[in-house]
Design a protein around this motif. Structure first.
Motif, short mmCIF file in Angstrom:
data_model
loop_
_atom_site.label_atom_id
_atom_site.label_comp_id
_atom_site.label_asym_id
_atom_site.label_seq_id
_atom_site.Cartn_x
_atom_site.Cartn_y
_atom_site.Cartn_z
N LYS A 272 15.58 2.99 51.89
CA LYS A 272 16.85 2.54 51.33
C LYS A 272 17.04 1.06 51.63
N SER A 273 17.84 0.45 50.80
CA SER A 273 18.11 -0.95 51.06
C SER A 273 19.00 -1.05 52.30
N ARG A 274 19.03 -2.24 52.87
CA ARG A 274 19.83 -2.46 54.06
C ARG A 274 21.30 -2.17 53.79
N GLU A 275 21.78 -2.62 52.60
CA GLU A 275 23.21 -2.42 52.28
C GLU A 275 23.54 -0.94 52.29
N GLU A 276 22.62 -0.20 51.66
CA GLU A 276 22.83 1.24 51.58
C GLU A 276 22.93 1.83 52.98
N GLU A 277 22.04 1.34 53.85
CA GLU A 277 22.01 1.85 55.21
C GLU A 277 23.30 1.48 55.96
N TYR A 278 23.75 0.24 55.77
CA TYR A 278 24.99 -0.20 56.41
C TYR A 278 26.16 0.65 55.95
N LYS A 279 26.17 0.93 54.62
CA LYS A 279 27.27 1.70 54.06
C LYS A 279 27.30 3.09 54.70
N GLU A 280 26.11 3.69 54.80
CA GLU A 280 26.05 5.02 55.39
C GLU A 280 26.56 5.01 56.83
N ILE A 281 26.14 3.97 57.55
CA ILE A 281 26.59 3.88 58.94
C ILE A 281 28.11 3.71 58.98
N PHE A 282 28.61 2.87 58.07
CA PHE A 282 30.06 2.66 58.04
C PHE A 282 30.80 3.97 57.78
N ILE A 283 30.33 4.70 56.76
CA ILE A 283 31.03 5.94 56.39
C ILE A 283 31.01 6.91 57.57
N ALA A 284 29.83 7.04 58.17
CA ALA A 284 29.72 8.00 59.26
C ALA A 284 30.65 7.62 60.41
N GLU A 285 30.66 6.31 60.71
CA GLU A 285 31.53 5.86 61.81
C GLU A 285 32.99 6.05 61.45
N ALA A 286 33.32 5.71 60.21
CA ALA A 286 34.71 5.79 59.77
C ALA A 286 35.19 7.23 59.85
N LEU A 287 34.31 8.16 59.46
CA LEU A 287 34.70 9.56 59.51
C LEU A 287 34.92 10.01 60.95
N GLU A 288 34.11 9.45 61.82
CA GLU A 288 34.31 9.79 63.23
C GLU A 288 35.66 9.27 63.73
N TYR A 289 35.96 8.03 63.34
CA TYR A 289 37.25 7.46 63.69
C TYR A 289 38.36 8.35 63.15
N PHE A 290 38.16 8.78 61.90
CA PHE A 290 39.17 9.59 61.24
C PHE A 290 39.41 10.89 62.03
N ASP A 291 38.30 11.53 62.42
CA ASP A 291 38.43 12.76 63.20
C ASP A 291 39.17 12.49 64.51
N ALA A 292 38.78 11.39 65.16
CA ALA A 292 39.40 11.06 66.44
C ALA A 292 40.88 10.77 66.26
N LEU A 293 41.21 10.06 65.18
CA LEU A 293 42.62 9.75 64.91
C LEU A 293 43.43 11.02 64.76
N ASN A 294 42.88 11.97 63.99
CA ASN A 294 43.57 13.24 63.80
C ASN A 294 43.84 13.95 65.11
N ARG A 295 42.80 13.90 65.95
CA ARG A 295 42.93 14.57 67.24
C ARG A 295 44.03 13.90 68.07
N HIS A 296 43.97 12.57 68.13
CA HIS A 296 44.90 11.84 68.99
C HIS A 296 46.33 11.93 68.48
N ILE A 297 46.48 11.87 67.18
CA ILE A 297 47.87 11.86 66.69
C ILE A 297 48.50 13.24 66.91
N SER A 298 47.68 14.28 66.86
CA SER A 298 48.21 15.61 67.16
C SER A 298 48.64 15.68 68.63
N ASP A 299 47.81 15.07 69.49
CA ASP A 299 48.16 15.01 70.92
C ASP A 299 49.45 14.22 71.11
N LEU A 300 49.54 13.13 70.38
CA LEU A 300 50.68 12.24 70.54
C LEU A 300 51.98 12.92 70.14
N GLU A 301 51.86 13.78 69.13
CA GLU A 301 53.05 14.48 68.67
C GLU A 301 53.61 15.33 69.82
#
Lengths: 553, 188
Positions: free
Chosen positions: A2-31
């Motif tokens: 894959k091209s580098r851009e493609e690889e960066y995008k994949e890494i971004f998405i994967a990381e972002a989804l992890e952030y998203f999961d963590a955010l969901n967890r934390h905001i539920s705790d915060l509530e």
């Protein structure tokens, strides 16, 4: 691939989804625990990173929503916004929207985020703790959430190290099997072994590839560092960088991180002049510093250039003599690059003159040791008044090295190619005995030559490095190696081939023996010693000095 | 690794049988009183004397593989060898301790290597004859023979002296076999 851009995008998405999961967890705790500062801080951090990453890669929708949420949470943190039910609903919806945006990055038909929700976010941010009546009802987003797992796994570097070691072992056995199958002349075995050969190679390169990271992951830390050091020093420095995409083994990058930081700090504090001094010298007010990475054959080259005051060579020469590293007569004839290489001598830069006039700070020997430890090379180029350049040449991968195989006194040796300059064959008449050593004119350059058998196998008391008569045969194979800008010709008994080798580090207690960088197993099952060029050069120099000393007394 | 350890024990046990046939090992174990803790030694000859190493420190006994010399290491380091994929240093204890080789026995091409697992490293020790396995009661080993006081401090690699059937066995503590000075010597 894959091209580098493609690889960066994949890494971004994967990381972002992890952030998203963590955010969901934390905001539920915060509530449940709205007063928990730690959770708030964590949410804040996640949103901030997400915003920055999204902005860097160009997903403005995501960075925009993250920004709004971040603002809302900062208000909550500062107690300017209460964590009320209405606010909670909007925040939950906002985070869901983030998730949806991340999931739909590749979906062109997705369109724009829900304007009502965006307005709600704006309202809670702008109206602070005012009544939240205006909040409009949004259509519930995730009525049927799809559960999905990340496309990316985090892996401890230790596990990758282990895999690489195992593959190293496998490659050694593979070579052995290939060599046996050649001897046995069995067609079936030949087929299997050639298949094994291909698979192992694939596996090896896949694992090496998995360990590669972009040099950008280190470079990206420098703009801030440069700014901080420059501010502290009262200097203005423009940093230019190139080659973020160049790939290098993660451990190699880790090992040179401190060195590079050291060199950058040196360049700013000692190299680049204060603005007023620069203007006086007719230089632009802002100093410029460039950090460039590029691929150089199989290696990676990192070049750090400043346009500061450079290194005063006459001072360096003087210091070499004062520190009794070389006699004055020799120093006169030292080439500039050779003289500069003395800056890497331990403690050399402590010489007051050098720090005062050329200003290269302490610890270049530490940098050199780090580079040596991974089998790299470093050299300096400098012009007084114009600036200094450090060039680091680093292997892309730790384990596999191109090497030259040869034999001396029936022992197999290898020298990593990164240290070899060229290989020549000379008649014995072309070697000359000068001052207790042998020298030869090789392509117009006078190079010291040493018979490796004499250096390694003759008792130290009986060693005679300048005796041509010890050489066997008329034609001598000479490998020219280079270390710290100094070249040395090594005469070997038999020269074999160039080969990729897997270097096994020597285990204790032999790891204390400096002359050898490790061992490798040849296809024949024989152990081959990998010579450490820096150590061999040092050993040669120390023997030469001892022998010269004996001569004088 | 447990599997290798088992293998070492196996080798040792088969050797115990050979030893028994020559009238050594098993007789000793038979004499041992019940309940008394046992000391399991691998016994070999250096010069004309018998030396022993506790079996826990011996990983494996093998016919000496081909050794690659390593120039500019101390003389007692014979070189490195490939033993099951591990590259380990091979040491000659006779040279290490300055023991005169036993000239009464013709030097044979076939030697044996004990792979010793010390705390921080594995090292091979070359011996001329097949090492034997020996069980003896712990009480048979004198841990503080008076002569040890006459030996210089750096020579404290001797753990004790065992007396078995008029045979004197010098028990070595392989963890102390390479002093830090010698490791330093390696690096010079």
């Amino acid at each position: 691939m894959k091209s580098r851009e493609e690889e960066y995008k994949e890494i971004f998405i994967a990381e972002a989804l992890e952030y998203f999961d963590a955010l969901n967890r934390h905001i539920s705790d915060l509530e449940k625990r709205p007063q928990d500062e730690q959770i708030l801080a964590e949410i804040f951090r996640l949103l901030h990173n997400l915003k920055a990453n999204a902005k860097a890669i160009g997903y403005l929708n995501i960075s925009d929503v993250s920004h709004k949420l971040e603002t809302a949470f900062s208000l909550i943190r500062n107690k300017e916004l209460s964590f009320s039910d209405e606010v909670v609903t909007v925040l939950f919806e906002g985070i869901d929207l983030l998730g949806e945006l991340i999931h739909n990055i590749d979906n062109a038909s997705y369109g724009d985020p829900d304007p009502v929700l965006l307005r709600n976010l704006d309202i809670i941010v702008d109206n602070l703790s005012d009544s939240t009546i205006e909040l409009a009802k949004v259509q519930r987003y995730n009525t049927s959430k799809n559960l999905s797992l990340s496309e990316l796994v985090y892996i401890q570097i230790k596990k990758l190290d282990h895999l690489l070691n195992l593959v190293g072992e496998l490659v050694i056995d593979r070579d052995r099997i290939v060599s046996i199958s050649r001897e046995l002349e069995n067609d079936e075995l030949k087929n299997v072994s050639s298949h094994l050969n291909r698979i192992t190679e694939d596996l090896q390169y896949s694992i090496m590839d998995a360990r590669l990271v972009g040099i950008g992951s280190l470079f990206n830390k420098f703009p801030r560092i440069v700014r901080d050091i420059a501010t502290a020093e009262g200097k203005d420095v423009d940093l230019t960088m190139a080659g973020h995409d160049i790939q290098i083994d993660r451990n190699i990058l880790q090992i040179i991180t401190d060195s590079l930081l050291h060199l950058v700090r040196n360049a700013i504090t000692h190299g680049i002049e204060k603005p007023e001094n620069r203007l006086k010298k007719g230089k632009p007010r802002n100093g410029s510093l460039s950090l460039i990475a590029r691929n150089d054959r199989e290696n990676v080259q990192i070049q750090l250039t400043d346009d500061g005051k450079g290194i005063d060579l006459t001072q360096v020469r003087k210091a070499i003599v004062e520190r009794q590293l070389l006699p004055a007569s020799t120093v006169e004839h030292l080439s500039d690059t050779e003289a500069l290489s003395y800056l890497f001598e331990p403690g050399f830069s402590l010489a007051k003159e050098v720090t005062e006039f050329s200003g290269r700070g302490v610890g270049l020997d530490v940098v050199k040791n780090a580079v040596d430890s991974i089998g790299g090379r470093i050299r300096i180029e400098s012009q007084k008044g114009k600036g200094t350049t450090f060039i680091l040449q680093l292997p892309t991968s730790i384990a596999v090295k191109g090497a030259l195989l040869f034999e001396v006194d029936e022992i197999f040796y290898a020298i990593p190619l990164i240290h070899t300059e060229q290989v020549v064959a000379l008649e014995v008449e072309e070697l000359h005995e000068v001052g207790g050593v042998m020298v030869a004119d090789i392509f117009g350059e006078t190079i010291t030559v040493v018979y490796l058998h004499e250096l390694l196998n003759v008792k130290e008391q009986e060693m005679n490095l300048g005796d041509k008569t010890k050489l066997k045969g008329m034609v001598q194979n000479i490998i020219i190696v280079s270390y710290n800008n100094r070249k040395l010709g090594i005469i070997v008994d038999k020269l074999y081939r160039q080969q990729d080798i897997v270097v096994k580090p020597l285990s204790k207690p032999l790891d204390a023996v400096e002359l050898y960088g490790g061992v490798t197993l040849l296809g024949s099952g024989k152990v081959c010693l990998v010579l450490d060029v820096p150590a061999i050069t040092r050993y040669f120099i120390s023997r030469k000095q001892v022998l010269a000393g004996e001569h004088n007394f | 690794m447990p599997t290798k350890k088992d293998k070492a024990l196996e080798t040792a046990l088969t050797q115990e049988e050979t030893a028994a046939s020559s009238g050594n090992g098993k007789e000793e174990s038979a004499k041992i009183k019940v309940n008394e803790p046992l000391l399991h030694l691998i016994v070999f000859k250096l010069g004309a004397e018998y030396y022993g190493i506790k079996i826990e420190q011996v990983k494996e006994v093998t016919v000496t593989p081909s050794i690659t010399r390593m120039p500019r290491t101390p003389d007692f380091i014979k070189g490195v060898a490939n033993i099951r994929g591990d590259i380990i240093a091979i040491m000659n204890l006779e040279e290490r301790f300055g023991i005169r080789p036993d000239t009464s026995v013709a030097a044979s091409d076939l030697t044996y290597t004990l792979v010793i697992e010390a705390k921080e490293y594995s090292i091979g020790v070359v011996v001329r004859e097949v090492p034997q396995s020996l069980n003896l009661a712990v009480s048979k080993m004198d841990k503080t023979p008076s002569f040890l006081q006459d030996i210089a401090v750096q020579e404290n690699y001797i753990e004790g002296i065992a007396k078995v059937d008029n045979r004197l066995i010098i028990v070595l503590d392989m963890f102390k076999i390479l002093s830090s000075d010698e490791i330093k010597q390696l690096s010079n």
